[in-house]
Design an enzyme around this catalytic site. Structure first.
Site, PDB file in Angstrom:
ATOM      1  N   SER A 139      80.091  -0.523  12.511  1.00 42.54           N
ATOM      2  CA  SER A 139      80.035   0.092  13.819  1.00 42.54           C
ATOM      3  C   SER A 139      81.357   0.764  14.167  1.00 42.54           C
ATOM      4  O   SER A 139      81.805   1.638  13.432  1.00 42.54           O
ATOM      5  CB  SER A 139      79.626  -0.947  14.869  1.00 42.54           C
ATOM      6  OG  SER A 139      79.197  -0.316  16.037  1.00 42.54           O
ATOM      7  N   ASP A 184      68.305   1.768  12.215  1.00 41.13           N
ATOM      8  CA  ASP A 184      69.279   1.722  13.307  1.00 41.13           C
ATOM      9  C   ASP A 184      69.240   3.028  14.072  1.00 41.13           C
ATOM     10  O   ASP A 184      69.465   4.097  13.496  1.00 41.13           O
ATOM     11  CB  ASP A 184      70.670   1.478  12.722  1.00 41.13           C
ATOM     12  CG  ASP A 184      71.766   1.537  13.775  1.00 41.13           C
ATOM     13  OD1 ASP A 184      71.476   1.216  14.943  1.00 41.13           O
ATOM     14  OD2 ASP A 184      72.905   1.884  13.417  1.00 41.13           O
ATOM     15  N   HIS A 199      71.398  -2.168  12.682  1.00 38.34           N
ATOM     16  CA  HIS A 199      72.796  -1.778  12.838  1.00 38.34           C
ATOM     17  C   HIS A 199      73.748  -2.745  12.134  1.00 38.34           C
ATOM     18  O   HIS A 199      74.744  -2.332  11.545  1.00 38.34           O
ATOM     19  CB  HIS A 199      73.119  -1.713  14.334  1.00 38.34           C
ATOM     20  CG  HIS A 199      74.431  -1.108  14.670  1.00 38.34           C
ATOM     21  ND1 HIS A 199      74.772   0.181  14.342  1.00 38.34           N
ATOM     22  CD2 HIS A 199      75.510  -1.616  15.324  1.00 38.34           C
ATOM     23  CE1 HIS A 199      75.980   0.445  14.787  1.00 38.34           C
ATOM     24  NE2 HIS A 199      76.464  -0.625  15.376  1.00 38.34           N
TER      25      HIS A 199
END
Length: 492
Positions: free
Chosen positions: A179, A416, A469
């Site tokens: 991320s 995601d 994710h």
């Protein structure tokens, strides 16, 4: 199929005995909630990165269960900005799976995670920057920070950490994360490379890095959600054609009124989805979700999240692991939304991590400061006031490091919607490298686990089928498989 063998070599035994004495007081000899012998040695504590301000970064080291004397050392960073790397430790690739205890409100039970990354590597979880997780500063001005200060502090941490653990200075070293670590990692690598060029000691034996669903380039990242939503069958072809015609391929930032109207319609169609994994459920009722966000400036497409399947399902998913979800970016200054700070973060149910890490016995066991001194542990800290970013793109860093010969793995969970794989694949292709391993499936257990494409200059792009994710959380078996093969230099 990857097989793991515990190696009880003389070299490994010598390493374990030498590390056990250095640094003094950092050995973890017990963990509340876990019963039995640890599968490898654990160490944790603080490293000062600024004596004047009293800035202290907290780490947790898990030695490899295979051959710690020879296996790589891997640094793990979660995103945010402002997310504790204990997120990864507790919910993703750490040595334990956490489950609820039999007593309501009691400590969670810890069971060994058969897919921990410590199966094949020494792994260091770092809370960064100061103010995140167990890391702290005695000077509150340090909580106004940014990418460059975070990278500089993390580099200082690494230099001092390798001084504390000289046994690992010759091991291959990699940096990993997900991320917003897509920003943390390239900026940190840049500091490390400059340090190597200046011949700083100890010399860090950097070999490469790997990033999962990483924030990288605002244009590629933010513009990918509409094509991804259409490709996944989440919006109609009619709506996709309408928004594409109105927006001319730009679906964020300063857009015309007609484009904005179409984008809001897309947001509305997606509002009840789990944006971290479109296959997973969302645990907040839509009406409650809308109430929580009625005054928020965040786009509705990034406001509802769900849960993942694990051997011990432990939490509801949350917002805030990367920049579209948590922040507003204006002139390089990221404002942390008050309604998204700390424990008030919507869509979050991290009771187990909070219960474990806020327990004073646990803190004593891992050598962390007490709540009375540094406050409660927060998955997303409320202490960071403003975060200054480095700009809209870090692709230039990847171009620089791959040209220097460092190994790079860019991987994406293909379900995601936060950082869709189509945007990541596009920026990887934009670097212009020749394809040397053309797009093909990769397998786990004789089943297709995703797809990969290899480029010159040791650059690999990889998808993980059905993952969201946070890839190790959704697909722990498959993740350990590609991680093990990539670290060892084998073809995935």
């Amino acid at each position: 199929m990857v097989r793991f063998v515990v190696v009880a070599s003389a070299a490994a035994a010598l390493l374990l005995s030498s590390v056990a004495a250095v640094p003094e007081g950092h050995l973890v000899d017990r963990l509340p909630g876990f019963h039995g012998a640890l599968p490898s040695k654990h160490y944790s504590g603080y490293v000062s990165v600024d004596e004047t301000h009293g800035r202290q970064l907290f780490y947790y080291l898990v030695l490899s269960e295979l051959d710690p004397a020879a296996d790589p050392v891997v640094l793990w960073l979660n995103g945010g900005p402002g997310c504790s790397s204990f997120d990864g430790f507790v919910y993703e690739n750490g040595p334990f799976n956490f489950e609820r205890g039999s007593d309501p409100g009691g400590l969670p039970k810890l069971q060994l995670n058969p897919y921990s990354w410590s199966k094949v590597s020494n792994i260091v979880y770092l809370d960064s920057p100061a103010g995140v997780g167990m890391s702290y500063s005695l000077n509150k001005s340090d909580y106004t920070t940014g990418d460059l200060k975070t990278a500089a502090d993390a580099h200082t941490f690494l230099l001092k950490w390798f001084e504390l653990y000289p046994e690992f200075q010759s091991n291959p070293f990699y940096i990993s994360g997900e991320s917003y670590a897509g920003i943390y990692i390239p900026t940190l690598i840049d500091e490390v490379v400059k340090g190597i060029e200046k011949e700083l000691k100890p010399r860090i034996n950097l070999k490469g890095y790997l990033i999962g669903n990483g924030a990288t380039d605002q244009d590629y990242d933010f513009n990918s959600f509409v094509p991804f939503a259409h490709g996944m069958g989440l919006i109609s072809t009619e709506l996709y054609e309408d928004v594409s015609a109105a927006c001319h391929g730009t679906f964020w930032g300063k857009v015309n009124d007609v484009c904005q109207e179409k984008i809001e319609k897309v947001h509305w169609e997606l509002k009840d989805l789990n944006k971290y994994n479109i296959l997973a459920p969302c645990y907040h009722h839509p009406e409650n979700q809308e109430l929580e966000f009625k005054n928020s400036s965040l786009p509705s497409s990034f406001r509802m999240l769900g849960e993942t399947e694990r051997p011990f399902p432990v939490r509801k998913r949350m917002a805030g692991r990367s920049w579209p979800l948590r922040t507003a970016v204006t002139d390089g200054r990221i404002a942390m939304w008050p309604e998204l700070n700390g424990r008030s973060l919507p869509c979050t149910s991290d009771e187990l991590a909070n219960a474990w890490l806020d327990d004073e016995d646990v803190r004593a066991a891992v050598h962390a400061k007490s709540k009375s001194l540094i406050g409660s542990w927060e998955l997303y800290t409320a202490r960071i006031d403003y975060y200054h970013d480095t700009g809209s793109s870090v692709v230039k860093y990847h171009k620089k490091f791959t040209a220097m010969g460092y190994r790079v793995l860019i991987y994406s969970g293909d379900h995601d919607l936060c950082i869709p794989f189509v945007g990541t694949e596009a920026w990887v292709r934009s670097m212009g490298y020749q394809v040397i391993d053309h797009w093909r499936p990769w397998y786990f257990g004789e089943q297709i686990a995703g797809y990969t494409q290899g480029y010159e200059h040791n650059l690999t792009f990889l998808t993980i089928k059905g993952a969201g994710h946070t890839v190790p959380e959704y697909k722990p078996k498959e993740t350990l498989a590609f991680y093990s093969h990539w670290l060892s230099g084998e073809k995935i």
